[in-house]
Each structure stands twice: as structure tokens, then as C-alpha cells.
Design an enzyme around this catalytic site. Structure first.
Site, PDB file in Angstrom:
ATOM      1  CB  SER A 145     -13.796   3.542  22.864  1.00  0.00           C
ATOM      2  OG  SER A 145     -13.236   4.710  22.306  1.00  0.00           O
ATOM      3  CG  HIS A 184     -19.108   5.438  22.781  1.00  0.00           C
ATOM      4  ND1 HIS A 184     -20.169   6.302  22.932  1.00  0.00           N
ATOM      5  CD2 HIS A 184     -18.006   6.223  22.626  1.00  0.00           C
ATOM      6  CE1 HIS A 184     -19.734   7.548  22.876  1.00  0.00           C
ATOM      7  NE2 HIS A 184     -18.430   7.526  22.690  1.00  0.00           N
ATOM      8  CB  CYS A 228      -6.484   3.687  23.810  1.00  0.00           C
ATOM      9  SG  CYS A 228      -7.929   4.415  22.990  1.00  0.00           S
ATOM     10  CG  HIS A 262      -9.702  -0.229  23.646  1.00  0.00           C
ATOM     11  ND1 HIS A 262     -10.847   0.044  24.354  1.00  0.00           N
ATOM     12  CD2 HIS A 262      -9.232   0.961  23.225  1.00  0.00           C
ATOM     13  CE1 HIS A 262     -11.056   1.338  24.360  1.00  0.00           C
ATOM     14  NE2 HIS A 262     -10.084   1.928  23.682  1.00  0.00           N
TER      15      HIS A 262
END
Length: 361
Positions: free
Chosen positions: A40, A43, A162, A59
Site C-alpha cells: 500500500s 501504491h 496491517c 502504517h
């Protein structure tokens, strides 16, 4: 504090000195122990998804609480915690109906007129996904972390922040895999392997892992896969349909491509459910045959494993400590903050499960 900053899409992260504020009434200051590199993040670095810049990325993290605000009741200084990007307010419709991961209340962030949580000498600094964990410290809302048992290794605990919660949660919450059902997982990175592991914990009778890298096969088996398909050499959809006499009950796309999302749907049996976990780039369309819906096939998204993370994450820690979650196999390498760009270069090759930044104690 030192932090990895994204200043321009398509450019490497820069290690910079970033200022961090003091905790407000419902905020927690955490000394970061470890942060995983997630697709992510890539991205956003590549511009597939937009984000205000400059920003401190990261994150998937764990740490130790150093300070808490005056109204914080969920954690205290000295607690070991796992963070979660799906911060929740606790009293909106989503929260009150059990869908905490869908909460988008602005109450978990600072207002536009408040001092920002992060700043730089030459201007503002944006917080990323409520966390910004590629930094020596994090300042977050108390409902973006949960305390865990202190005998849990913090480098491994970061994964639960995550990839584990997303993958395991997709299997046990979003799709509700039941004992004896069949499962296919496309993509054997951190999230895909967690989905495999979650399906195994849920009691799936057959778990087919699919990847373009043949070496991922043995790794998938360690997480609970019963079969592996090398998609670089065969038609994965055809193989799954033949192996299961008509398709699987549940399929999971853990890459983030329209093509694999379509494959995910096409390998279902009648009444099956396809779960799109990966972040398909903005603007890409997914096409499926309309007639397939007559067989009650379902195509749905999954956000952070439909989690209730204050309950889920401590349980996942217990699963790891009892041997049910195979997280030791998920960490491919431990790196320093200064090696973050090298870590993302390795991710692009598609051969590693997870790289984890480990901060000095």
C-alpha cells in the site's frame, strides 16, 4: 526525530528531521519499535493512489507508549502496542453497528486550525493513514492502537498492524470461511499469506495459493496452503476449477490488479464469494460476466479485514504465541530506516514476503 518522507511521487523517500507535537487530550505518543513495508505504501509512492505531500509514510507498526493525553483511558505509558490505520471514533453509525473499520469520523484527526501533529522546518508535513510509522515516534489518536502482552516480540507484532489483520480478517470476518470449505488466494505476499493462514485457522479443507513466483510455493505451504499454482506457467482459473470440481467457496485477491480480481471471481463455484483485498489503482475497471450472478456468485471488497482491531489484534498475538499464526516465516529481512528505499526495491521484484524496519531501542 528521523523519518522517511515522500516529497514527490515516483521519487525515493528522503530521511529527514521532522518535528512532532505533544499529545492532545485523546492522543498517544509512541516510540516506534518496528514498521513493516507494505505494498500500500508503494501504491502511494508510485502515484496509483493520491495523497497530500510531503508526508511521512508507513502504517504497519508496533511500539511502546511514552506519553498519553489527559483523556486517554485505553493505554498508558510503558504499554507495548500495535497500531492500526483504521482509527475509530466509537459513536458513529459504523462504530455502533459493529463496522469500526469503516469509520471515517474527523474526530480521530486534528482540526485544520489546530497545530499539526507533524511539521518540518521548511513547511507542513502530512500524517499518512492516521499513523506515519516510518519515523522514530508516532503521535496518534488513542483509538488507533491497542495494548498487547509484553512477551510478544515487537518486530513480529508490527505485521499484525496491517498485513495479518487484513488477510486473516478477510478470511474470518469479511468472507466468513467455515470449516470444510474451499479457498483460493491470488498473491503470496504478506497479505495473501495471512489470508492463507486465516483460512487454515478457520478450518478450510482445501487452500489453493496462487503466485507468479514459483519459490513462493513452499512458503505458502508453511502458512497452511494445501496446493500451489504457479500462475506464470498455467491458467490459474482453469486449474482451480479442475482441482475443485467447479470452483471454490471463497477466493481472495491480494495483489491489486483488475486482471487478478476478474480471475478471483471466475474461479468461484455457484454461491461463492470473491474478496478483493488488493488496492486496484484508481481508474482501473473490473469486468465480469453478468450471467455469472445468476449462480449467486458475489464480488465484494474487504477493508483491513473488516476488523475490530482492539479485540482482534490481542487475539492474533495469542494465535502467534500458541503457534497458530506463522509470522516468523513472513519476515524476509529486517532493515534500518535508512534502508527503506532498498526495501521497496526488493518488494518490486516480488520475491520477498515482508521487510521490516527495526528501530533501535
Amino acid at each position: 526525530m528521523k523519518a522517511a518522507v515522500l516529497r514527490e511521487v515516483g521519487k525515493p523517500l528522503q530521511i529527514e528531521d521532522v518535528q512532532i507535537s505533544k499529545p492532545g487530550p485523546h492522543e498517544v505518543l509512541i516510540r516506534t519499535a518496528a514498521a513493516g513495508l507494505c505494498h500500500s505504501d508503494l501504491h502511494f509512492m508510485q502515484g496509483s493512489y493520491p495523497h497530500p505531500l510531503p508526508a511521512v509514510l508507513g502504517h504497519e507498526s508496533s511500539g511502546i507508549v511514552e506519553q498519553v493525553g489527559s483523556e486517554v483511558r485505553t493505554v498508558k505509558p510503558g504499554d507495548h502496542v500495535i497500531t492500526c490505520l483504521s482509527a475509530y471514533c466509537g459513536h458513529c453509525e459504523f462504530c455502533l453497528t459493529g463496522s469500526m473499520s469503516l469509520c471515517v469520523s474527523p474526530e480521530t484527526k486534528r482540526g485544520k486550525d489546530d497545530e499539526p501533529r507533524l511539521s518540518a522546518a521548511n513547511g507542513p508535513m502530512m500524517q499518512y493513514l492516521n499513523l506515519s510509522s516510518f519515523a522514530e515516534h508516532m503521535l496518534i489518536h488513542e483509538h488507533a492502537c491497542v495494548a498487547i502482552r509484553k512477551d510478544m516480540p515487537l518486530d513480529v507484532a508490527a505485521l499484525i498492524g496491517c498485513s495479518v489483520t487484513t488477510g486473516v480478517g478477510a478470511a474470518i470476518h469479511t468472507s466468513n470461511v467455515r470449516p470444510g470449505e474451499t479457498v483460493a488466494v491470488i498473491g503470496c505476499g504478506g497479505v495473501g499469506l495471512a489470508a492463507v493462514n486465516g483460512a487454515a485457522i478457520a478450518g478450510a479443507s482445501r487452500i489453493i495459493a496462487i503466485d507468479m513466483v514459483a519459490s513462493k510455493g513452499n512458503l505458502a505451504m508453511e502458512f497452511g496452503a494445501t496446493d500451489f499454482i504457479d500462475a506464470s506457467k498455467t491458467d490459474a482459473v482453469k486449474e482451480v476449477l479442475e482441482m475443485t470440481s467447479g470452483g471454490v467457496h471463497h477466493s481472495f485477491e491480494a495483489i491489486g490488479l483488475a486482471k487478478t480480481a476478474e480471475q478471483c471471481f471466475n474461479m468461484l463455484r455457484r454461491g461463492g464469494t470473491a474478496n478483493i483485498i488488493g488496492m486496484i489503482p484508481v481508474g482501473q475497471m473490473v469486468s465480469v460476466m453478468g450471467a455469472a450472478f445468476l449462480g449467486e456468485k458475489k464480488l465484494q471488497g474487504s477493508l483491513m479485514g473488516s476488523n475490530r482491531f482492539p479485540v482482534d489484534m490481542p487475539r492474533f498475538v495469542d494465535f502467534y504465541m500458541s503457534g497458530k499464526l506463522k509470522l516468523d516465516h513472513m519476515i524476509s529481512q529486517r532493515i534500518k530506516l535508512e534502508q527503506v528505499n532498498e526495501g521497496f526495491d526488493e518488494m518490486k521484484k516480488g520475491e520477498l514476503a515482508r521487510s521490516v524496519i527495526v528501530f533501535d531501542a
